[in-house]
Design an enzyme around this catalytic site. Structure first.
Site, PDB file in Angstrom:
ATOM      1  N   TYR A  91       0.850  -1.186   0.000  1.00  0.00           N
ATOM      2  CA  TYR A  91       0.000   0.000   0.000  1.00  0.00           C
ATOM      3  C   TYR A  91       0.885   1.234   0.000  1.00  0.00           C
ATOM      4  O   TYR A  91       1.827   1.346   0.797  1.00  0.00           O
ATOM      5  CB  TYR A  91      -0.916   0.039   1.236  1.00  0.00           C
ATOM      6  CG  TYR A  91      -1.887   1.197   1.129  1.00  0.00           C
ATOM      7  CD1 TYR A  91      -3.049   1.073   0.390  1.00  0.00           C
ATOM      8  CD2 TYR A  91      -1.603   2.435   1.703  1.00  0.00           C
ATOM      9  CE1 TYR A  91      -3.918   2.151   0.231  1.00  0.00           C
ATOM     10  CE2 TYR A  91      -2.461   3.513   1.552  1.00  0.00           C
ATOM     11  CZ  TYR A  91      -3.619   3.357   0.814  1.00  0.00           C
ATOM     12  OH  TYR A  91      -4.470   4.431   0.643  1.00  0.00           O
TER      13      TYR A  91
ATOM     14  N   GLN B 140      11.919  15.265  11.364  1.00  0.00           N
ATOM     15  CA  GLN B 140      10.822  14.336  11.681  1.00  0.00           C
ATOM     16  C   GLN B 140       9.553  15.082  12.049  1.00  0.00           C
ATOM     17  O   GLN B 140       8.462  14.645  11.731  1.00  0.00           O
ATOM     18  CB  GLN B 140      11.220  13.378  12.793  1.00  0.00           C
ATOM     19  CG  GLN B 140      12.325  12.438  12.391  1.00  0.00           C
ATOM     20  CD  GLN B 140      12.047  11.769  11.057  1.00  0.00           C
ATOM     21  OE1 GLN B 140      11.172  10.926  10.945  1.00  0.00           O
ATOM     22  NE2 GLN B 140      12.771  12.145  10.020  1.00  0.00           N
TER      23      GLN B 140
ATOM     24  N   HIS C  31       6.894  15.763   9.453  1.00  0.00           N
ATOM     25  CA  HIS C  31       6.107  14.660   8.893  1.00  0.00           C
ATOM     26  C   HIS C  31       4.633  14.767   9.259  1.00  0.00           C
ATOM     27  O   HIS C  31       3.758  14.456   8.464  1.00  0.00           O
ATOM     28  CB  HIS C  31       6.578  13.326   9.499  1.00  0.00           C
ATOM     29  CG  HIS C  31       7.527  12.582   8.624  1.00  0.00           C
ATOM     30  ND1 HIS C  31       7.198  12.201   7.364  1.00  0.00           N
ATOM     31  CD2 HIS C  31       8.790  12.129   8.831  1.00  0.00           C
ATOM     32  CE1 HIS C  31       8.221  11.550   6.832  1.00  0.00           C
ATOM     33  NE2 HIS C  31       9.199  11.501   7.700  1.00  0.00           N
TER      34      HIS C  31
ATOM     35  N   GLU D 244      12.076   5.083  17.198  1.00  0.00           N
ATOM     36  CA  GLU D 244      12.107   4.577  15.817  1.00  0.00           C
ATOM     37  C   GLU D 244      13.476   4.918  15.185  1.00  0.00           C
ATOM     38  O   GLU D 244      14.171   4.061  14.679  1.00  0.00           O
ATOM     39  CB  GLU D 244      10.978   5.251  15.023  1.00  0.00           C
ATOM     40  CG  GLU D 244      10.934   4.824  13.573  1.00  0.00           C
ATOM     41  CD  GLU D 244       9.989   5.676  12.727  1.00  0.00           C
ATOM     42  OE1 GLU D 244       9.676   6.814  13.123  1.00  0.00           O
ATOM     43  OE2 GLU D 244       9.595   5.203  11.648  1.00  0.00           O
ATOM     44  N   HIS D 245      13.839   6.192  15.219  1.00  0.00           N
ATOM     45  CA  HIS D 245      15.158   6.621  14.728  1.00  0.00           C
ATOM     46  C   HIS D 245      15.973   7.138  15.905  1.00  0.00           C
ATOM     47  O   HIS D 245      15.471   7.956  16.683  1.00  0.00           O
ATOM     48  CB  HIS D 245      15.038   7.794  13.748  1.00  0.00           C
ATOM     49  CG  HIS D 245      14.171   7.521  12.565  1.00  0.00           C
ATOM     50  ND1 HIS D 245      12.860   7.947  12.492  1.00  0.00           N
ATOM     51  CD2 HIS D 245      14.424   6.878  11.399  1.00  0.00           C
ATOM     52  CE1 HIS D 245      12.346   7.578  11.324  1.00  0.00           C
ATOM     53  NE2 HIS D 245      13.271   6.921  10.642  1.00  0.00           N
TER      54      HIS D 245
ATOM     55  N   ASP E 141      16.415   7.697   5.226  1.00  0.00           N
ATOM     56  CA  ASP E 141      15.057   7.733   4.668  1.00  0.00           C
ATOM     57  C   ASP E 141      15.044   7.364   3.194  1.00  0.00           C
ATOM     58  O   ASP E 141      14.116   6.723   2.720  1.00  0.00           O
ATOM     59  CB  ASP E 141      14.476   9.151   4.782  1.00  0.00           C
ATOM     60  CG  ASP E 141      13.765   9.357   6.096  1.00  0.00           C
ATOM     61  OD1 ASP E 141      13.517   8.360   6.794  1.00  0.00           O
ATOM     62  OD2 ASP E 141      13.466  10.521   6.426  1.00  0.00           O
TER      63      ASP E 141
ATOM     64  N   HIS F  89      -0.848 -41.373  18.580  1.00  0.00           N
ATOM     65  CA  HIS F  89       0.498 -40.869  18.279  1.00  0.00           C
ATOM     66  C   HIS F  89       1.532 -41.966  18.548  1.00  0.00           C
ATOM     67  O   HIS F  89       2.411 -42.229  17.726  1.00  0.00           O
ATOM     68  CB  HIS F  89       0.854 -39.661  19.167  1.00  0.00           C
ATOM     69  CG  HIS F  89       0.259 -38.358  18.737  1.00  0.00           C
ATOM     70  ND1 HIS F  89      -1.082 -38.146  18.665  1.00  0.00           N
ATOM     71  CD2 HIS F  89       0.857 -37.186  18.361  1.00  0.00           C
ATOM     72  CE1 HIS F  89      -1.308 -36.903  18.273  1.00  0.00           C
ATOM     73  NE2 HIS F  89      -0.135 -36.295  18.066  1.00  0.00           N
TER      74      HIS F  89
HETATM   75  P1  NAD Z   1      -3.926   7.418   2.401  1.00  0.00           P
HETATM   76  O1  NAD Z   1      -3.591   6.832   1.079  1.00  0.00           O
HETATM   77  O2  NAD Z   1      -3.392   6.747   3.599  1.00  0.00           O
HETATM   78  O3  NAD Z   1      -5.514   7.482   2.547  1.00  0.00           O
HETATM   79  C1  NAD Z   1      -6.367   7.941   1.525  1.00  0.00           C
HETATM   80  C2  NAD Z   1      -7.628   7.108   1.587  1.00  0.00           C
HETATM   81  O4  NAD Z   1      -8.278   7.267   2.838  1.00  0.00           O
HETATM   82  C3  NAD Z   1      -8.664   7.453   0.575  1.00  0.00           C
HETATM   83  O5  NAD Z   1      -8.410   6.810  -0.637  1.00  0.00           O
HETATM   84  C4  NAD Z   1      -9.935   6.948   1.229  1.00  0.00           C
HETATM   85  O6  NAD Z   1     -10.178   5.668   0.783  1.00  0.00           O
HETATM   86  C5  NAD Z   1      -9.627   6.904   2.691  1.00  0.00           C
HETATM   87  N1  NAD Z   1     -10.499   7.826   3.395  1.00  0.00           N
HETATM   88  C6  NAD Z   1     -10.369   9.161   3.520  1.00  0.00           C
HETATM   89  N2  NAD Z   1     -11.416   9.682   4.196  1.00  0.00           N
HETATM   90  C7  NAD Z   1     -12.241   8.647   4.495  1.00  0.00           C
HETATM   91  C8  NAD Z   1     -13.475   8.525   5.195  1.00  0.00           C
HETATM   92  N3  NAD Z   1     -14.101   9.584   5.711  1.00  0.00           N
HETATM   93  N4  NAD Z   1     -14.025   7.296   5.322  1.00  0.00           N
HETATM   94  C9  NAD Z   1     -13.425   6.209   4.807  1.00  0.00           C
HETATM   95  N5  NAD Z   1     -12.246   6.274   4.127  1.00  0.00           N
HETATM   96  C10 NAD Z   1     -11.673   7.466   3.984  1.00  0.00           C
HETATM   97  O7  NAD Z   1      -3.462   8.920   2.293  1.00  0.00           O
HETATM   98  P2  NAD Z   1      -3.469  10.102   3.356  1.00  0.00           P
HETATM   99  O8  NAD Z   1      -4.815  10.292   3.950  1.00  0.00           O
HETATM  100  O9  NAD Z   1      -2.833  11.251   2.696  1.00  0.00           O
HETATM  101  O10 NAD Z   1      -2.530   9.605   4.552  1.00  0.00           O
HETATM  102  C11 NAD Z   1      -1.207   9.272   4.369  1.00  0.00           C
HETATM  103  C12 NAD Z   1      -0.705   8.738   5.694  1.00  0.00           C
HETATM  104  O11 NAD Z   1       0.447   7.950   5.501  1.00  0.00           O
HETATM  105  C13 NAD Z   1      -0.344   9.815   6.676  1.00  0.00           C
HETATM  106  O12 NAD Z   1      -0.861   9.470   7.930  1.00  0.00           O
HETATM  107  C14 NAD Z   1       1.178   9.773   6.672  1.00  0.00           C
HETATM  108  O13 NAD Z   1       1.741  10.194   7.900  1.00  0.00           O
HETATM  109  C15 NAD Z   1       1.414   8.325   6.427  1.00  0.00           C
HETATM  110  N6  NAD Z   1       2.742   8.014   5.881  1.00  0.00           N
HETATM  111  C16 NAD Z   1       3.578   7.264   6.645  1.00  0.00           C
HETATM  112  C17 NAD Z   1       4.817   6.903   6.160  1.00  0.00           C
HETATM  113  C18 NAD Z   1       5.723   6.038   7.000  1.00  0.00           C
HETATM  114  O14 NAD Z   1       6.743   5.568   6.532  1.00  0.00           O
HETATM  115  N7  NAD Z   1       5.358   5.768   8.250  1.00  0.00           N
HETATM  116  C19 NAD Z   1       5.211   7.307   4.900  1.00  0.00           C
HETATM  117  C20 NAD Z   1       4.338   8.052   4.142  1.00  0.00           C
HETATM  118  C21 NAD Z   1       3.094   8.396   4.632  1.00  0.00           C
END
Ligand code: NAD
Length: 423
Positions: free
Chosen positions: A121, A251, A254, A319-320, A353, A412
């Site tokens: 994902y 960080q 983020h 984590e880091h 990263d 057995h």
């Molecule tokens: P996302 O792809 O995680 O989520 C988008 C999806 O959320 C949409 O396609 C939809 O299906 C769903 N959604 C939104 N509102 C909704 C609702 N009301 N009901 C049901 N489903 C709903 O993208 P995002 O929202 O931009 O979040 C990205 C996340 O990923 C952030 O929390 C970010 O911190 C995290 N992240 C973490 C790392 C890591 O390495 N830990 C790296 C990149 C991003």
């Protein structure tokens, strides 16, 4: 940043999000809808949440070609160089199958088999995360997983960022689908008409993704439920406040819930860093996010000694971890809990990263006490091998049967004795 003298115990504030009742109900209903109605449900949610009106979920070849045309050639070379570094690091993790034998002819061993398929994902939203693609796909590829499926939400024009498509293609993804959130996790776990199910789902995402992954665990494997990003810097008086501050902010930008911590016995460094953080914050494009994270979760722990600083770090299990002391390598043996350890002032956290090679998918929320970065083993299974010769079984049959009877399992015991029954 607030400076807190360390007393006997410290309690680090972290954000753990298990979602609201409403969010959990929404995820449940999306999962069962996709399970029942397949592609039709996925397409409906993609329209509802991402605003994209699609006629098919799978990314076509010509969309990938177009992504290459949109990308700067130099950036593609940087992605390729990062892939090389990440691949050679992960190749070191590959474990071979092994067998051992003894003079009775017994063969025992462990067979290593890659998973047949993995789903990655990749979060959508406003930002593009090509580094997330590389860090999740390359260990799977290195393990030998044949089918690597990526899911990511499209924008309202039905497009996926070019950098994400190019990174996926370069890293060796087999299929890419335009779907996000809980519906993507459901499609990967249970399958639809156009998406075959996978064995394991990895990759970060928002609360809907995290809750859905938790729900499907058991039907498929998952990597972990990642919390917001964290950094802890362990520093002595030789560290430079401007560099420490810059790394803490790397960080904090983020996420509003990201956690940045400095642990030091130097009051001067603590005070200087606190001022520097505020100074550098002013010119950051993501100031609002970073400021909130620093205000809510940022802290500088002032200790009595380097030894006490190390103990604080081990109790945080960050984590880091960056070690910015006179001799960082000498402290390595005493660090027991940390996802990734960056040694010295030239190993700033973003080096890891994107580029150095070790995985950036790391345990958060103190789980570095018992878990590890994403790695090749996460995409492999181990099967035990047992081959006894007649001689070996004959020598041990009585003992095995006695053990079975100790547990009250007569069948057995007889299964072993059957081989040596006199006609
Ligand atoms: P996302 O792809 O995680 O989520 C988008 C999806 O959320 C949409 O396609 C939809 O299906 C769903 N959604 C939104 N509102 C909704 C609702 N009301 N009901 C049901 N489903 C709903 O993208 P995002 O929202 O931009 O979040 C990205 C996340 O990923 C952030 O929390 C970010 O911190 C995290 N992240 C973490 C790392 C890591 O390495 N830990 C790296 C990149 C991003």
């Amino acid at each position: 940043m607030k400076i807190v003298p360390v007393t006997e115990t410290i309690s680090i504030k972290r954000s753990i999000d298990s979602g609201t009742e409403e969010q959990r109900a929404a995820v449940q209903s999306i999962l069962s809808d996709v399970r029942k109605n397949g592609d039709a449900a996925v397409l409906t949610y993609t329209k509802k949440f991402d605003g994209a009106d699609l006629d098919q979920l799978r990314v076509k070849e010509d969309e990938i070609a177009e992504a290459y045309e949109n990308m700067d050639g130099e950036i593609i070379s940087i992605i390729r160089e990062a892939i090389q570094n990440i691949r050679s690091f992960h190749e070191k993790q590959v474990r071979n199958s092994w067998m051992m034998t003894d003079e009775s002819g017994t063969i025992l061993g462990q067979k290593m088999t890659p998973l047949d398929s993995a789903g990655v994902y990749v979060p959508g939203g406003t930002a593009a995360y090509p580094s997330s693609v590389l860090m999740n796909v390359i260990p799977a590829k290195t393990a030998g997983v044949k089918r690597i499926v990526m899911a990511t939400p499209p924008n309202e024009n039905g497009k996926i960022p070019s950098a994400v498509l190019v990174a996926a293609n370069e890293a060796g993804v087999s299929e890419i689908y335009k779907t996000g959130g809980a519906q993507a996790i459901a499609a990967l776990a249970y399958g639809t008409e156009s998406i075959r199910p996978v064995d394991k789902i990895v990759g970060p995402g928002n609360i809907y993704v995290a809750l859905a992954k938790r729900e499907v665990f058991g039907d498929v494997d998952i990597d972990m439920i990642a919390g917001p990003s964290e950094i802890a810097v362990l520093a002595d008086a030789t560290a430079k406040a401007n560099e420490v501050a810059a790394d803490l902010l790397s960080q904090a930008e983020h996420d509003m819930r990201a956690c940045s911590v400095l642990v030091t016995e130097s009051r001067e460094l603590a005070e200087e860093t606190s001022k520097e953080v505020q100074k550098q914050l002013e010119s950051l494009p993501r100031k609002e996010i970073a400021q909130k994270a620093i205000d809510d979760y940022g802290v500088i722990y002032l200790t009595q000694s380097l030894q006490e600083s190390i103990e604080v770090i081990n109790s945080i299990a960050p984590e880091h971890l960056e070690i910015m002391t006179e001799e960082p390598m000498e402290l390595l043996g005493q660090i027991r809990n940390a996802g990734a350890i960056f040694l010295g002032r030239y190993s700033s956290e973003p080096v890891g990263d994107y580029f150095a090679g070790p995985n950036h998918v790391l345990p958060t929320n103190g789980t570095a006490r018992f878990s590890s970065p994403l790695n090749v083993d996460d995409f492999m299974k181990k099967s035990s091998i047992i081959s006894y010769s007649r001689k070996a079984l004959e020598e041990n049959a009585e003992k095995i049967a006695a053990f079975a009877r100790l547990e009250g399992l007569e069948a057995h015991a007889r299964a072993v004795e059957e081989r040596f029954k006199k006609e």
